[in-house]
Enzyme design. Structure first.
Site, mmCIF file in Angstrom:
data_model
loop_
_atom_site.group_PDB
_atom_site.id
_atom_site.type_symbol
_atom_site.label_atom_id
_atom_site.label_comp_id
_atom_site.label_asym_id
_atom_site.label_seq_id
_atom_site.Cartn_x
_atom_site.Cartn_y
_atom_site.Cartn_z
ATOM 1 N N LYS A 88 3.392 -13.456 -2.245
ATOM 2 C CA LYS A 88 3.143 -12.625 -1.069
ATOM 3 C C LYS A 88 1.672 -12.689 -0.664
ATOM 4 O O LYS A 88 0.784 -12.851 -1.511
ATOM 5 C CB LYS A 88 3.560 -11.195 -1.404
ATOM 6 C CG LYS A 88 3.562 -10.194 -0.273
ATOM 7 C CD LYS A 88 4.109 -8.858 -0.786
ATOM 8 C CE LYS A 88 4.127 -7.784 0.277
ATOM 9 N NZ LYS A 88 4.691 -6.503 -0.246
ATOM 10 N N SER A 110 8.084 -4.592 2.559
ATOM 11 C CA SER A 110 7.083 -5.414 3.214
ATOM 12 C C SER A 110 7.074 -6.866 2.733
ATOM 13 O O SER A 110 6.444 -7.722 3.334
ATOM 14 C CB SER A 110 5.690 -4.811 2.998
ATOM 15 O OG SER A 110 5.362 -4.766 1.616
ATOM 16 N N SER A 139 9.411 -2.267 -1.211
ATOM 17 C CA SER A 139 8.989 -3.529 -0.609
ATOM 18 C C SER A 139 9.448 -4.775 -1.343
ATOM 19 O O SER A 139 9.344 -5.878 -0.819
ATOM 20 C CB SER A 139 7.463 -3.553 -0.453
ATOM 21 O OG SER A 139 7.069 -2.631 0.535
#
Length: 519
Positions: free
Chosen positions: A117, A192, A216
């Site tokens: 990420k 996210s 997330s």
């Protein structure tokens, strides 16, 4: 380690090979002039079997994944899941191949491509947190989990897009726009860590890393027919991950299988002097999480179905029906299912006070410790205007907080312990091993619209571990998962339950928008 590798390769070959030729063909093709290996949907042990047999090299594997990124991320379905590709990935793969030829393998992640990420610091690669305000920033060091991945032989093939500053669950940001769900291109992939999830669902790498402050990791896994785990708070180091809330942040894997989740946990969890919170993990980490990949893992388990979190609104019924069906499948594997209601739990679902207050202070402290970053405070970010306009109110509300030393903040912190006690009490009273519920009560919504229905705070606010495993699909083809929450440090047990369920049902299927490339 070599012995464990052999055991897991045998395990991979004994189980159904999703989207692959029979595992025995890895060995049969080892000396063939024309190599033949279908890596789509392959698990890490299956990839290791092919690498060990010489059917494919790590460099060839990286090339194959890069070809898929090239074909599908900005072209074709244009998933927009990737932030930046590692320009050194092929050279790093060649180095891992050379080590293998010399008789050295570092473990199950040796030569395996991984996506991380965009909030993980990655030396030599942009780390922008999904924001134009940090565009072009290349940190000098790796985040602690990235260091551990590299030490285990993994290749960071790319960074993935994320909801800007991790402040949402639909994955939009000023740096890239919006990421698409590969199962329905007009819908969001969750967030996210939505870029990681969309990329792994589309087979852009073997496995990915996300972070979870409130759903997330789990929501993107839920919306992309994937597995994901949020560990007990303190299981994994946050050092080098751009913070949203140091109270709740934790990193972890997103993968196509529970097997791959277990392997990445082995490589990344544990005490890190740079993150004092991880001291709590000492004595709670097993020799290997892969020891809990047990086909009979649900036999005799008692699972509590949290009925209050299923369908409080009529629009939640579609997902609730699939989750009820999933726990009935668990019952068919020997689990006992008990309906459970926990007074007050729904009120905690609306309480994001702690993370909202933490954000400004934790982000400012992080940026102040990185003098080469292009901005150093949330105030500077707001002044720059370099952020997604949907975050305007969220960011300005955070900036208005003058201190964490308030009665409100500490009241809400104490509510977290009350939630934890309520969950543990319900489990003790009903003699339960885990609680089951949907990570989010609605299927993925249309891009540009809000995503209602999250149950993320039951794990995030309590600090208790939770794992997501694919549970099926809606009639219009959108993935739905089921989340299992356990007591502190019960990750081995959760892996056991999720693996047994996964192997009994095989609900995971790849999206049709990103098919195998022509040879």
């Amino acid at each position: 380690m070599k012995a464990r590798l052999k055991v897991l390769i045998r395990l991979a070959c004994a189980l159904p090979c999703i989207g692959l030729a029979l595992c025995g063909s890895y060995i049969l093709n080892a000396n063939a002039q024309t190599k033949s290996f279908e890596f789509m949907e392959a698990t890490i042990p299956q990839l290791q079997a092919a690498l060990a047999a010489g059917t494919i090299t790590s460099k060839e594997l990286v090339s194959a994944y890069l070809a898929r990124i090239e074909a599908y991320d900005q072209r074709g379905p244009a998933l927009n899941a990737i932030s930046v590709v590692n320009s050194n990935a092929l050279d790093e793969a060649a180095a891992m191949d050379a080590e293998r030829r010399a008789g050295k393998t570092r473990g199950l992640l040796h030569g395996i491509p991984v996506i991380v990420k965009d909030n993980y610091e990655t030396a030599g690669m942009q780390t922008a947190n999904g924001s134009l305000s940090l565009a072009g920033w290349v940190p000098p060091n790796d985040a602690s989990p990235v260091k551990k991945l590299r030490a285990a032989g993994a290749i960071i093939i790319a960074k993935s897009n994320m909801h800007e500053f991790a402040r949402g669950i639909t994955t939009v940001g000023s740096l890239f726009g919006a990421t698409r769900n590969p199962y329905a291109l007009n819908r969001n992939p969750g967030g996210s860590s939505g870029g990681t999830a969309a990329a792994i669902a589309a087979n852009f790498a073997a496995v990915g890393m996300g972070s979870d402050t409130c759903g997330s990791i789990r929501i993107p896994a839920f919306h992309n027919s994937l597995a994901g785990i949020r560990g007990t708070q303190g299981l994994s180091s946050r050092n080098g991950i751009i913070p949203l809330s140091n109270t709740q942040d934790i990193g972890g894997p997103i993968a196509r299988t529970i097997t791959d989740i277990a392997i990445v946990l082995d490589a990344t969890v544990g005490y890190d002097p740079a993150d004092p919170q991880t001291a709590a993990s000492v004595g709670h980490i097993p020799k290997s999480y892969t020891d809990f990949l047990q086909l009979s893992g649900l036999r005799g388990a008692r699972i509590g179905l949290l009925t209050d979190l299923l369908a409080p609104e009529p629009a939640d019924a579609e997902v609730a029906m699939i989750v009820r069906a999933a726990v009935n499948e668990m019952k068919g594997q020997g689990a006992e299912i008990v309906d459970v209601a926990i007074p007050g739990v729904k009120e905690h679902m609306a309480d994001g006070t702690v993370q909202n207050i933490d954000f400004k202070f934790d982000l400012n402290a992080y940026l102040a410790s990185r003098p080469n970053a292009p901005v150093h405070t949330l105030e500077e970010i707001l002044a720059s205007g370099k952020y997604h306009k949907t975050l305007e109110t969220t960011l300005r509300t955070a900036q208005a907080n003058e201190t964490r030393d308030t009665k409100e903040y500490f009241q809400h912190k104490s509510m977290r312990e009350a939630l934890r006690e309520a969950l543990l009490h319900a489990m003790a009273e009903n003699n339960l091993d885990a609680l089951a519920y949907p990570s989010i009560r609605r299927k993925a919504n249309v891009i540009g619209e809000a995503q209602p229905g999250t149950n993320c705070r039951i794990s995030a606010n309590s600090g208790l571990p939770a794992i997501v495993v694919p549970g099926g699909f809606t009639p219009d083809g959108l993935p739905v998962g089921v989340e299992l929450l356990g007591r502190a440090w019960s990750e081995p047990q959760l892996i056991k339950f999720a693996y047994a369920y996964e192997q009994a049902t095989h609900h995971r299927r790849p999206p049709t928008t990103t098919p195998p490339l022509g040879r």
